[in-house]
Design a protein around this motif. Structure first.
Motif, mmCIF file in Angstrom:
data_model
loop_
_atom_site.group_PDB
_atom_site.id
_atom_site.type_symbol
_atom_site.label_atom_id
_atom_site.label_comp_id
_atom_site.label_asym_id
_atom_site.label_seq_id
_atom_site.Cartn_x
_atom_site.Cartn_y
_atom_site.Cartn_z
ATOM 1 N N VAL A 61 -2.054 -7.423 4.426
ATOM 2 C CA VAL A 61 -2.103 -6.034 3.962
ATOM 3 C C VAL A 61 -0.968 -5.269 4.625
ATOM 4 C CG1 VAL A 61 -3.499 -3.950 3.810
ATOM 5 C CG2 VAL A 61 -4.592 -6.192 3.698
ATOM 6 N N GLU A 62 -0.098 -4.709 3.818
ATOM 7 C CA GLU A 62 1.099 -4.080 4.366
ATOM 8 C C GLU A 62 0.956 -2.576 4.575
ATOM 9 O OE1 GLU A 62 4.145 -5.196 1.623
ATOM 10 O OE2 GLU A 62 4.383 -7.196 2.518
ATOM 11 N N SER A 63 -0.015 -1.939 3.907
ATOM 12 C CA SER A 63 -0.135 -0.481 3.974
ATOM 13 C C SER A 63 -1.324 -0.053 4.814
ATOM 14 C CB SER A 63 -0.287 0.107 2.564
ATOM 15 O OG SER A 63 0.829 -0.193 1.760
ATOM 16 N N GLY A 64 -1.170 1.069 5.517
ATOM 17 C CA GLY A 64 -2.254 1.653 6.282
ATOM 18 C C GLY A 64 -2.928 2.769 5.497
ATOM 19 N N LEU A 65 -3.709 3.593 6.216
ATOM 20 C CA LEU A 65 -4.488 4.644 5.560
ATOM 21 C C LEU A 65 -3.628 5.707 4.901
ATOM 22 C CD1 LEU A 65 -7.347 5.164 8.195
ATOM 23 C CD2 LEU A 65 -7.440 3.905 6.026
ATOM 24 N N ASP A 66 -2.357 5.776 5.265
ATOM 25 C CA ASP A 66 -1.487 6.761 4.628
ATOM 26 C C ASP A 66 -1.343 6.497 3.136
ATOM 27 O OD1 ASP A 66 -0.071 4.389 5.406
ATOM 28 O OD2 ASP A 66 1.788 5.401 4.867
ATOM 29 N N ALA A 67 -1.644 5.267 2.684
ATOM 30 C CA ALA A 67 -1.564 4.952 1.257
ATOM 31 C C ALA A 67 -2.545 5.797 0.444
ATOM 32 C CB ALA A 67 -1.842 3.474 1.020
ATOM 33 N N LEU A 68 -3.650 6.222 1.083
ATOM 34 C CA LEU A 68 -4.635 7.024 0.359
ATOM 35 C C LEU A 68 -4.077 8.393 -0.015
ATOM 36 C CD1 LEU A 68 -7.954 6.183 2.255
ATOM 37 C CD2 LEU A 68 -6.878 5.006 0.332
ATOM 38 N N ARG A 69 -3.041 8.825 0.671
ATOM 39 C CA ARG A 69 -2.450 10.130 0.372
ATOM 40 C C ARG A 69 -1.714 10.131 -0.962
ATOM 41 N NH1 ARG A 69 0.466 10.780 6.264
ATOM 42 N NH2 ARG A 69 -1.433 10.778 7.543
ATOM 43 N N ARG A 70 -1.312 8.964 -1.432
ATOM 44 C CA ARG A 70 -0.574 8.892 -2.703
ATOM 45 C C ARG A 70 -1.413 8.265 -3.813
ATOM 46 N NH1 ARG A 70 2.109 5.687 1.096
ATOM 47 N NH2 ARG A 70 1.838 3.428 0.847
ATOM 48 N N ALA A 71 -2.723 8.119 -3.573
ATOM 49 C CA ALA A 71 -3.599 7.495 -4.565
ATOM 50 C C ALA A 71 -4.098 8.503 -5.590
ATOM 51 C CB ALA A 71 -4.783 6.839 -3.862
ATOM 52 N N ASP A 72 -4.108 8.102 -6.852
ATOM 53 C CA ASP A 72 -4.794 8.859 -7.884
ATOM 54 C C ASP A 72 -6.243 8.387 -8.025
ATOM 55 O OD1 ASP A 72 -2.482 10.417 -8.914
ATOM 56 O OD2 ASP A 72 -1.716 8.419 -9.383
ATOM 57 N N THR A 73 -6.469 7.112 -7.756
ATOM 58 C CA THR A 73 -7.811 6.538 -7.698
ATOM 59 C C THR A 73 -7.908 5.694 -6.442
ATOM 60 O OG1 THR A 73 -8.183 6.474 -10.102
ATOM 61 C CG2 THR A 73 -9.429 4.910 -8.780
ATOM 62 N N VAL A 74 -8.973 5.889 -5.674
ATOM 63 C CA VAL A 74 -9.252 5.068 -4.482
ATOM 64 C C VAL A 74 -10.447 4.183 -4.796
ATOM 65 C CG1 VAL A 74 -9.928 5.067 -2.058
ATOM 66 C CG2 VAL A 74 -8.379 6.843 -2.924
ATOM 67 N N VAL A 75 -10.316 2.886 -4.547
ATOM 68 C CA VAL A 75 -11.400 1.934 -4.765
ATOM 69 C C VAL A 75 -11.797 1.336 -3.428
ATOM 70 C CG1 VAL A 75 -12.148 -0.167 -5.953
ATOM 71 C CG2 VAL A 75 -10.515 1.371 -7.060
ATOM 72 N N VAL A 76 -13.103 1.349 -3.133
ATOM 73 C CA VAL A 76 -13.636 0.653 -1.947
ATOM 74 C C VAL A 76 -14.382 -0.571 -2.475
ATOM 75 C CG1 VAL A 76 -15.037 0.840 0.134
ATOM 76 C CG2 VAL A 76 -13.887 2.878 -0.784
ATOM 77 N N PRO A 77 -13.736 -1.746 -2.476
ATOM 78 C CA PRO A 77 -14.321 -2.939 -3.094
ATOM 79 C C PRO A 77 -15.230 -3.715 -2.141
ATOM 80 C CG PRO A 77 -12.072 -3.407 -2.437
ATOM 81 C CD PRO A 77 -12.353 -1.970 -2.030
ATOM 82 N N GLY A 78 -16.390 -3.125 -1.854
ATOM 83 C CA GLY A 78 -17.333 -3.752 -0.921
ATOM 84 C C GLY A 78 -17.017 -3.393 0.519
ATOM 85 N N TRP A 79 -18.005 -3.599 1.376
ATOM 86 C CA TRP A 79 -17.827 -3.289 2.808
ATOM 87 C C TRP A 79 -18.793 -4.151 3.599
ATOM 88 C CZ3 TRP A 79 -13.999 -0.055 4.362
ATOM 89 C CH2 TRP A 79 -13.943 0.294 5.716
ATOM 90 N N GLN A 80 -18.262 -4.843 4.587
ATOM 91 C CA GLN A 80 -19.090 -5.697 5.446
ATOM 92 C C GLN A 80 -19.018 -5.214 6.886
ATOM 93 O OE1 GLN A 80 -21.075 -8.075 4.394
ATOM 94 N NE2 GLN A 80 -20.412 -7.871 2.243
#
Length: 329
Positions: A61-80
């Motif tokens: 994974v190359e991007s950190g949380l700053d990627a959420l700043r440029r998202a039009d849709t955020v997907v959380v695909p499960g969480w463990q």
């Protein structure tokens, strides 16, 4: 909402990540060689780098949380683990993205993250049938739907287990770009084009079937879908199911999650959308074919459900329009 070529979808991953749940979003929103691109797709994590997965191999994974700043849709695909603590900076980034107007979506146990971020309070939501009780107990302010495939509020959407995540993502594409484009994406993935969110999850019954156990209403739903132009009153549907109207209505809400009237109206709107996209039939004819009686009634119901008029929808999503290529916002 119509989207542009650059509608950016970002999946927020966590250690250990389920590759299949991630793939649900990546396949739907990713590039399909035979289709014009409308989305771009990116993954991010709290800490960039190798991310362990439930399959035993890492993802880079190359991007950190700053990627959420440029998202039009955020997907959380499960969480463990489901219901486990979520770091404050992750929750803050999700809240900020939602405040900015990004659509926020969860697949399966990702609903626990959206709930911890406070995005599901006072709303209906779902997750995998094994975890609905846990979600309801942990977040009493959330109205947990135990037996639906997905719930979409426009700005926030949740799905049940992994397969239902595909259904939700296809539903979102359908809302963004019309049923014709979504059907092409589904066809590319060799999937059915549309399963309504109110359909039941494939969960085993809590007790063996026996006297008093509700029989599935699937046959009457299938029967109704082939007769949308007819007068489908609760009484007629109940008669086909062999039940009294009161028992039928109660069982319908229990199994489908909405009233018979709400379900039937949604099917008629969906059928109207398809006819508007695929044909040049007059609006009056479309209304008659889907059982909405008149152009006036169709326009009123359509605007309430879809947010636009049948004519404007046809201009945007009709075959003549989509043949021209990507739709700009």
């Amino acid at each position: 909402m119509p989207v542009s070529r650059h509608h950016h979808v970002v999946a927020l991953l966590n250690d250990p990540q389920s590759p299949f749940e991630l793939a649900c979003a990546a396949e739907v929103f990713g590039v399909h060689a035979e289709l014009p691109p409308h989305y771009s797709f990116e993954v991010c994590a709290r800490r960039p780098g190798p991310l362990p997965t439930t399959a035993g191999y890492p993802l880079l994974v190359e991007s950190g949380l700053d990627a959420l700043r440029r998202a039009d849709t955020v997907v959380v695909p499960g969480w463990q683990p489901p219901g486990g603590p979520v770091p404050d900076d992750v929750l803050d980034a999700l809240r900020a993205a939602h405040r900015r107007g990004a659509r926020t979506v969860s697949i399966c146990t990702g609903a626990f993250v959206l709930a911890q971020a406070g995005l599901l309070g006072g709303r209906r939501a779902t997750t995998h049938w094994r975890r609905t009780g846990q979600l309801a107990a942990a977040f009493p302010e959330v109205s947990v739907a135990e037996d639906v495939l997905y719930v979409d509020h426009g700005d926030v959407a949740t799905s049940a287990g992994s397969g239902a995540g595909i259904d939700l993502c296809l539903h979102l594409v359908r809302s963004d770009l019309g049923s014709s484009y979504a059907a092409q994406v589904a066809r590319s993935m060799v999937l059915p084009p549309h399963r309504d969110g109110s359909q039941l999850q494939y969960a085993p019954p809590p007790t063996p079937a026996g006297p008093g156990t509700d029989a599935s209403l699937a046959p009457v739903l299938e029967w109704a879908l082939t007769r949308l132009a007819a007068d489908l009153s609760v009484g007629r549907l109940a008669a086909y199911a062999g039940l009294s109207p009161r028992t039928f209505a109660r069982r319908f809400v229990r199994q489908v999650g909405v009233s018979p009237g709400q379900w039937l109206l949604q099917q008629r709107i969906d059928a109207a959308r398809s006819l508007l996209e695929r044909t040049d039939l007059p609006v009056e004819t479309v209304a008659a074919r889907v059982g909405l009686s008149s152009a006036v009634n169709l326009r009123r119901r359509f605007r309430t459900a879809v947010g636009t008029t049948p004519g404007a929808y046809r201009r945007l999503f009709g075959e003549a329009a989509t043949a021209k290529g990507p739709v700009d916002a």
